[in-house]
Design an enzyme around this catalytic site. Structure first.
Site, PDB file in Angstrom:
ATOM      1  CD  GLU A 189     -10.152   0.076   4.212  1.00  0.00           C
ATOM      2  OE1 GLU A 189     -10.499  -0.600   3.420  1.00  0.00           O
ATOM      3  OE2 GLU A 189      -9.665   0.992   4.647  1.00  0.00           O
ATOM      4  CB  CYS A 315       6.878   5.756  -1.996  1.00  0.00           C
ATOM      5  SG  CYS A 315       8.452   4.940  -1.727  1.00  0.00           S
ATOM      6  CB  THR A 461       7.135   7.608   2.744  1.00  0.00           C
ATOM      7  OG1 THR A 461       7.335   8.307   3.962  1.00  0.00           O
ATOM      8  CG2 THR A 461       7.618   8.586   1.977  1.00  0.00           C
ATOM      9  CB  ALA A 463       9.011   6.334   7.091  1.00  0.00           C
ATOM     10  CB  CYS A 495      12.302   8.011   0.090  1.00  0.00           C
ATOM     11  SG  CYS A 495      11.875   7.280  -1.401  1.00  0.00           S
TER      12      CYS A 495
END
Length: 582
Positions: A189, A315, A461, A463, A495
């Protein structure tokens, strides 16, 4: 600006901006070298802007683009020749500074001892031990080490190598370490900051401060994980290796690919040049979300346009969330009647899951929003405050329509990162080719993927990542033991559609648009606005993200484990969210 000195003559830095040039001049630098190709990534400032700033401050500008992971001997020779002509001190930059450090190390090989070179780069924060053999080779026979040869040596091997330290990569690492403490994990990263991106909508709505959505990567990265602060450049799955931007090759037993996606600002001519000014903004950027709130507070009449491109995007409700929060503020202030608000979407529906559309339509009516379907933003002229849309009618005919605006909130087109789309891991559309239930690669059994860069037909998303990470963790550990994956992902995504300050429609659904509510209907009626859902979004979810999800605590996210691996014909026939099938 993060300046790291290699020698009194040369320092290196991660990506610079035009604003950094003045600081560099004040530090006494006389020249700047850019080793990063222009437009290498979506978040990269334009080199022309940095060059112009250098000229204004009287600094010499030199552009030597080097492809990440492919530093050739010709690149090294050119860098050596350039350094001999410059008046210092000199500051070189690329995405992380790694390419610049590698160029210097290889260029100095004929003159300096290899240990001195590696010590200098290590002191600057760049571990180039994988380049030892190449440095030694150039030292013993400079200029004869395989013309055009790129890359460095191999030798580092990890049980699990994760590409990407965002929400997906960190969550998988946390879930793996919860299951098997001490597991040899490495994360690749390049960024120094970690962002809670779902919070940017609330920054743009004046609810959160931007600083609340960012933490230093070093404070988020698990201490047990080896962190390569570099960008991945290429994959060689047959050799079980990943090539980093400086040419270093990292081996793995199991690879997890979670790099996120690319925001393609340059797909819309004129957009990048006007972002952050002329009333043009986007909550999809950390730096711009506060500007959205500034515009909302200062726009009291005229036209406000909110755009959404063709899927897939991360999203899918975010463009509407920005619009509803803006309208709610204008309505509370009594300004809404003086504003013409338009939602221009490239799609043919307000939302991809029909059950949630009626509630959204009520707010469209409440705020007097003009919804324009199949209107795709294709050009922006910020100075003239005009936007051009390609409009498709019901019969498939297209035309171009120009609209003026006082405020323009843009959701950019989105695609897989280039190093993914051009790799052996990609499907025909450029996304990571994954089994939609096990999240194992369709062709390489020792590779798994999750998050926004995958081709699984779920909503992109945070989630979804929260549910995917435990599945990947379970299946990675099975694969390390030589067993077939048994944990399955059902396509869950959520969402939270922020329709006004204090109320949210909590959309939760899986593959095929099947509703998957997490709470009883007496607490949250999922297809209707809810105050509890707002409380969840504003107070609970950020805490869960930082303190549970990233650390492997799988609250309401435990995976389903099958007694046997699903056969291909058993895998999600209904997986058609977003118009794609696995």
């Amino acid at each position: 600006m993060d300046v790291r000195q290699l020698t009194p003559f040369l320092s290196v830095s991660p990506q610079m901006t035009a604003a950094d040039v003045g600081l560099a001049a004040s530090m006494g630098f006389k020249a700047i070298i850019c080793n990063r190709p222009d437009q290498e990534s979506h978040d990269q400032p334009a080199n022309d802007e940095i060059r112009a700033a250098a000229e204004r401050h009287g600094l010499a500008w030199h552009y030597q683009p080097v492809i990440s992971g492919q530093i050739t001997d010709e690149d090294v020779a050119r860098f050596r020749e350039m350094m001999q002509t410059l008046h210092g001190p000199v500051l070189a930059f690329c995405r992380t500074g790694s390419r610049c450090s590698t160029l210097w190390a290889l260029a100095e090989a004929p003159r300096l001892d290899v240990e001195a070179i590696l010590k200098a780069t290590a002191a600057a924060g760049y571990d180039l031990t994988a380049q030892r053999d190449r440095i030694q080779g150039l030292a013993t026979s400079p200029g004869q080490q395989g013309a055009g040869r790129a890359g460095g040596g191999s030798g580092k091997l990890h049980d699990v190598l994760i590409i990407g330290g965002g929400a997906a990569g960190q969550s998988v690492a946390g879930s793996l370490l919860r299951r098997q403490p001490g597991l040899d994990i490495a994360i690749v990263e390049p960024r120094s900051e970690h962002y809670y991106q779902p919070g940017w909508t609330l920054v743009g709505g004046g609810v959160f401060e931007r600083a609340e959505t960012m933490r230093r990567m070093v404070n988020v990265m698990p201490r047990e994980v080896h962190w390569y602060q570099a960008a991945a450049s290429a994959f060689t799955p047959e050799q079980r290796q990943v090539v980093l931007e400086d040419g270093e090759k990292i081996g793995y037993r199991i690879l997890v690919v979670a790099p996120g996606l690319t925001l393609d600002w340059d797909a819309i001519p004129g957009l990048r040049e006007t972002l952050g000014r002329n009333g043009v903004t986007s909550n999809y950027l950390f730096d711009l979300a506060p500007y959205t709130w500034e515009l909302v507070q200062n726009t009291r009449k005229g036209r406000a346009i909110f755009t959404q491109p063709a899927m897939p995007i991360k999203c899918a409700g975010a463009p509407q969330k920005a619009m509803y929060l803006s309208c709610d503020h204008w309505n509370r202030k009594g300004w809404l009647n003086n504003l013409d608000v338009e939602f221009c979407t490239a799609g043919a529906a307000l939302f991809g899951v029909a059950d949630y559309v009626p509630a959204l339509q009520e707010y469209v009516g409440k705020y007097g929003i003009n919804v324009n379907f199949q209107n795709n933003l294709i050009k922006v002229d910020g100075d003239a405050r005009t936007a051009v849309f390609r409009v498709t009618d019901g019969e498939g005919n297209t035309s171009e329509v120009e609209k003026t605006f006082d405020m323009l909130h843009v959701c950019p087109p989105q695609r897989a990162p280039k190093f993914i789309s051009e790799s052996p891991l990609a499907d025909s559309a450029g996304w990571i080719d994954l089994n939609p239930e096990t999240l194992q690669h369709a062709r390489y059994g020792d590779i798994f993927g999750l998050g926004d860069a995958g081709n699984t037909p779920n909503a992109k998303t945070a989630a979804a990542v929260r549910k995917q990470a435990p599945v990947v963790a379970e299946n990675v550990l099975l694969a390390l033991k030589g067993e077939a994956p048994k944990a399955i992902y059902d396509g869950y995504g959520s969402c939270p559609l922020t329709v006004e300050r204090g109320k949210i429609v909590l959309a939760e659904f899986g593959y095929g648009g099947k509703l998957q509510p997490s709470f009883p209907s007496w607490l949250v009626e999922g297809t209707r606005p809810s105050r509890f859902a707002w409380l969840l979004k504003e107070k609970m979810l950020p805490w869960i993200y930082w303190n549970a999800m990233l650390k492997g605590h799988e609250w309401m996210a435990g995976p389903e484990i099958l007694a046997h691996r699903p056969a291909d014909h058993e895998v999600g026939e209904a997986c058609d969210f977003g118009g794609r099938k696995p």
